[in-house]
Motif scaffolding. Structure first.
Motif, PDB file in Angstrom:
ATOM      1  N   ARG A  42      34.958  33.986  31.761  1.00  0.00           N
ATOM      2  CA  ARG A  42      33.802  33.150  32.081  1.00  0.00           C
ATOM      3  C   ARG A  42      33.094  33.687  33.307  1.00  0.00           C
ATOM      4  NH1 ARG A  42      35.226  32.383  36.936  1.00  0.00           N
ATOM      5  NH2 ARG A  42      36.893  31.001  37.589  1.00  0.00           N
ATOM      6  N   ALA A  44      30.679  32.084  36.208  1.00  0.00           N
ATOM      7  CA  ALA A  44      30.521  30.699  36.654  1.00  0.00           C
ATOM      8  C   ALA A  44      29.554  30.571  37.830  1.00  0.00           C
ATOM      9  CB  ALA A  44      31.892  30.144  37.027  1.00  0.00           C
ATOM     10  N   PRO A  45      28.273  30.813  37.596  1.00  0.00           N
ATOM     11  CA  PRO A  45      27.332  30.705  38.709  1.00  0.00           C
ATOM     12  C   PRO A  45      27.042  29.245  39.084  1.00  0.00           C
ATOM     13  CG  PRO A  45      26.132  31.087  36.680  1.00  0.00           C
ATOM     14  CD  PRO A  45      27.593  31.125  36.322  1.00  0.00           C
ATOM     15  N   SER A  46      26.733  29.030  40.349  1.00  0.00           N
ATOM     16  CA  SER A  46      26.221  27.724  40.763  1.00  0.00           C
ATOM     17  C   SER A  46      24.703  27.818  40.676  1.00  0.00           C
ATOM     18  CB  SER A  46      26.588  27.434  42.217  1.00  0.00           C
ATOM     19  OG  SER A  46      27.955  27.641  42.404  1.00  0.00           O
ATOM     20  N   ARG A  76      29.677  29.301  32.372  1.00  0.00           N
ATOM     21  CA  ARG A  76      29.997  27.975  32.917  1.00  0.00           C
ATOM     22  C   ARG A  76      29.048  27.723  34.082  1.00  0.00           C
ATOM     23  NH1 ARG A  76      35.557  27.838  35.825  1.00  0.00           N
ATOM     24  NH2 ARG A  76      34.455  27.777  37.807  1.00  0.00           N
ATOM     25  N   ASP A  78      28.407  25.934  37.371  1.00  0.00           N
ATOM     26  CA  ASP A  78      29.154  25.201  38.406  1.00  0.00           C
ATOM     27  C   ASP A  78      28.205  24.288  39.180  1.00  0.00           C
ATOM     28  OD1 ASP A  78      31.384  26.476  37.561  1.00  0.00           O
ATOM     29  OD2 ASP A  78      31.853  27.484  39.447  1.00  0.00           O
ATOM     30  N   TYR A 220      34.378  23.137  44.672  1.00  0.00           N
ATOM     31  CA  TYR A 220      34.513  24.023  43.521  1.00  0.00           C
ATOM     32  C   TYR A 220      35.958  24.226  43.037  1.00  0.00           C
ATOM     33  CZ  TYR A 220      35.910  28.844  42.634  1.00  0.00           C
ATOM     34  OH  TYR A 220      36.574  29.941  42.222  1.00  0.00           O
ATOM     35  N   SER A 224      37.161  24.187  38.891  1.00  0.00           N
ATOM     36  CA  SER A 224      37.274  25.543  38.374  1.00  0.00           C
ATOM     37  C   SER A 224      38.623  25.738  37.673  1.00  0.00           C
ATOM     38  CB  SER A 224      37.113  26.546  39.513  1.00  0.00           C
ATOM     39  OG  SER A 224      37.185  27.854  39.004  1.00  0.00           O
ATOM     40  N   ARG A 238      36.033  38.060  39.134  1.00  0.00           N
ATOM     41  CA  ARG A 238      35.063  37.550  40.108  1.00  0.00           C
ATOM     42  C   ARG A 238      35.114  38.397  41.362  1.00  0.00           C
ATOM     43  NH1 ARG A 238      38.291  31.842  41.263  1.00  0.00           N
ATOM     44  NH2 ARG A 238      40.207  32.770  42.045  1.00  0.00           N
ATOM     45  N   HIS A 242      36.750  35.679  46.604  1.00  0.00           N
ATOM     46  CA  HIS A 242      37.553  34.575  46.083  1.00  0.00           C
ATOM     47  C   HIS A 242      39.058  34.840  46.117  1.00  0.00           C
ATOM     48  CE1 HIS A 242      34.419  31.853  44.805  1.00  0.00           C
ATOM     49  NE2 HIS A 242      33.739  32.858  44.308  1.00  0.00           N
TER      50      HIS A 242
HETATM   51  N1  GLU Z   1      30.815  29.084  41.255  1.00  0.00           N
HETATM   52  C1  GLU Z   1      31.705  30.023  41.873  1.00  0.00           C
HETATM   53  C2  GLU Z   1      30.875  31.075  42.580  1.00  0.00           C
HETATM   54  O1  GLU Z   1      29.743  31.260  42.201  1.00  0.00           O
HETATM   55  C3  GLU Z   1      32.600  30.642  40.814  1.00  0.00           C
HETATM   56  C4  GLU Z   1      33.727  31.444  41.358  1.00  0.00           C
HETATM   57  C5  GLU Z   1      34.708  31.825  40.274  1.00  0.00           C
HETATM   58  O2  GLU Z   1      34.361  32.687  39.455  1.00  0.00           O
HETATM   59  O3  GLU Z   1      35.791  31.269  40.220  1.00  0.00           O
HETATM   60  O4  GLU Z   1      31.296  31.659  43.530  1.00  0.00           O
END
Ligand code: GLU
Length: 479
Positions: A42, A44-46, A76, A78, A220, A224, A238, A242
């Motif tokens: 996935r 997962a952008p905000s 996804r 976020d 988050y 997640s 990612r 992270h």
């Molecule tokens: N929304 C998070 C971000 O943009 C996702 C991080 C992830 O991939 O777990 O940093």
């Protein structure tokens, strides 16, 4: 998809002396299952900003891994932080990914799934792993300062765990609402990162993360993990910012009765001097790059290859990039993003782009000449818009540029040029009738016909232009 995850129910463990055939089968099952299970990744952008080269690289790595393993790429959103996100930015992200050709097989938004997060939070609370804290930002700040003075690391001291019922009642009476922290084990978390190799996080060296804010909203971290479990994500790919989160998240995966996916944390992008790219990210948004005329495959080729052991070269399809993709090729040092390389790749891609792929954009530029024109000039453009300049050079009225010493030669050329505007015939005749060859022959013709020193091969240009206009320009007239 939100079908419940079986919170806290772990697979039955078998004692070593368990000899029933069925349990042997069961013992083998997880391995069989994971071998047969297809990849699910996935991005997962905000929706709090535009898509830029940094997050597109993450999206791309996910797509390439999915494609190279026949898996599924999930988008996804976020958006638990509803104040900061916007529907417009979310749509922008979807449009940009579509423009790039990074198509998702499934998609969902976190804002539709609060019930699932509440359920997970309840499980953690029940297990005593999610505890309420009443500390204010000021109090936490004071604690950190004190720790600084005492030479201690700034780790939350878990004072909330010591609160008596009376103290809690007093805080509540004051109107304080708690935020909730996850209680880390204090043990070492180890995983094999597909890019970084073995990683260890001492959870005793980090603060218990806040999962729920005082206003009840989720940060988050927990959503997640819940979504990765529920969507059966096999690989979390990612950015390396992270890595530390992974320590806490792995513990949450386990606390919810699940198993963590595999992780691949990719190094961040830097500019070509090795400096931070963050200040420039607006200029490196997909919106901007698209406006600047960059082709999706130029952007994707660059982002797939920088920071890897492969050379930075143009590729024409995502399929090709996927075939060449491997986590083993990704270097641990930051990937350098260089605009000049992007331009170079863009040019190389356009040099081989068929007319059908650019026709609409050429039409929008008001360019004439159709396919013959495109094939004549594509080797001389860096971005599609450059075609407009060549179109003008051929079709807009212009006086040929002629140096005084070349005047007689150009006049001869005008005379010798046949009505069929055949370039090889003209060159042959000029060689027979004048003493010129090589640069002295070609350069004045190029200047007179196009007004420029460099450019596309003159044969196709001449036939696009037609004999009448070419003759006039060779005589120095405006045509
Ligand atoms: N929304 C998070 C971000 O943009 C996702 C991080 C992830 O991939 O777990 O940093």
């Amino acid at each position: 998809m939100a079908t419940g995850i079986g919170w806290g129910i772990s697979e039955p463990s078998l004692s070593d002396d368990d000899t029933f055939p069925i349990s042997n089968l069961y013992r083998a099952w997880p391995a069989l299952y994971s071998a047969a299970m297809s990849t699910r990744v996935r991005f997962a952008p905000s929706p709090t900003g535009k898509l830029h080269v940094g997050n597109v690289r993450t999206a791309l790595m996910n797509v390439l891994h999915a494609r190279s393993t026949g898996g599924t790429f999930i988008l996804r959103i976020d958006d638990t932080d509803q104040e900061r996100g916007s529907a417009e930015l979310e749509q922008g992200i979807r449009d940009d990914l579509t423009w790039l050709g990074l198509h998702w097989g499934e998609t969902f938004s976190q804002s539709d799934r609060f019930a699932l997060y509440d359920e997970a939070a309840a499980v953690l609370k029940e297990k005593g792993l999610l505890y309420p804290c009443y500390d204010t930002a000021d109090e936490l700040d004071r604690q950190r300062k004190l720790q600084g003075v005492q030479g201690k690391p700034p780790i939350y001291d878990r004072r909330a765990l010591e609160l008596t019922e009376e103290q809690i009642a007093a805080y509540e009476a004051e109107g304080r609402t708690p935020h909730w922290r996850f209680k880390l084990s204090g043990k070492t978390v180890i995983w094999h990162d597909l890019v970084r190799g073995e990683q260890t996080i001492e959870t005793s060296s980090i603060s218990d993360p806040v999962l729920i804010r005082g206003d009840g909203s989720y940060l988050y971290t927990l959503p997640s993990v819940v979504d990765d479990l529920d969507a059966k994500i096999t690989h979390v790919i990612r950015g390396e910012d992270h890595v530390t989160n992974s320590g806490a998240q792995i513990e949450i995966f386990h606390a919810l009765g699940g198993t963590e996916p595999k992780f691949a944390h990719t190094p961040l992008l830097v500019d070509k001097e090795g400096g931070k790219l963050s200040k420039r990210l607006d200029g490196l948004s997909m919106r901007q790059l698209r406006e600047d005329g960059y082709e999706p495959m130029a952007i994707l080729s660059l982002l797939a290859k920088i920071g890897t052991s492969d050379p930075v070269e143009e590729r024409f399809t995502i399929k090709q990039l996927a075939e060449e993709f491997s986590f083993d090729k990704i270097a641990r040092s930051p990937a350098r993003f260089d605009d000049d390389e992007l331009r170079m790749l863009n040019a190389k891609i356009l040099h081989e782009t068929p007319y059908a792929q650019v026709k609409e954009r050429l039409d929008a530029l008001g360019v004439h000449g159709g396919e013959a024109f495109w094939l004549a000039i594509r080797d001389n453009v860096e971005v599609v818009d450059d075609a407009a300049g060549w179109n003008a050079a051929i079709y807009a009225p212009m006086a040929g540029k002629i140096e005084p010493e070349d005047k007689p030669f150009c006049d001869t050329a005008a005379e010798l040029l046949g009505d069929d505007a055949d370039w090889s015939e003209l060159v042959r005749k000029l060689k027979d009738n004048t003493d010129r060859k090589g640069k002295r022959l070609f350069m004045p013709l190029r200047l007179a016909l196009t007004g420029r020193n460099h450019g596309p091969q003159l044969g196709p240009i001449l036939s696009l232009m037609g004999a009448a206009r070419a003759r006039a320009r060779l005589r120095g007239e405006t045509a």
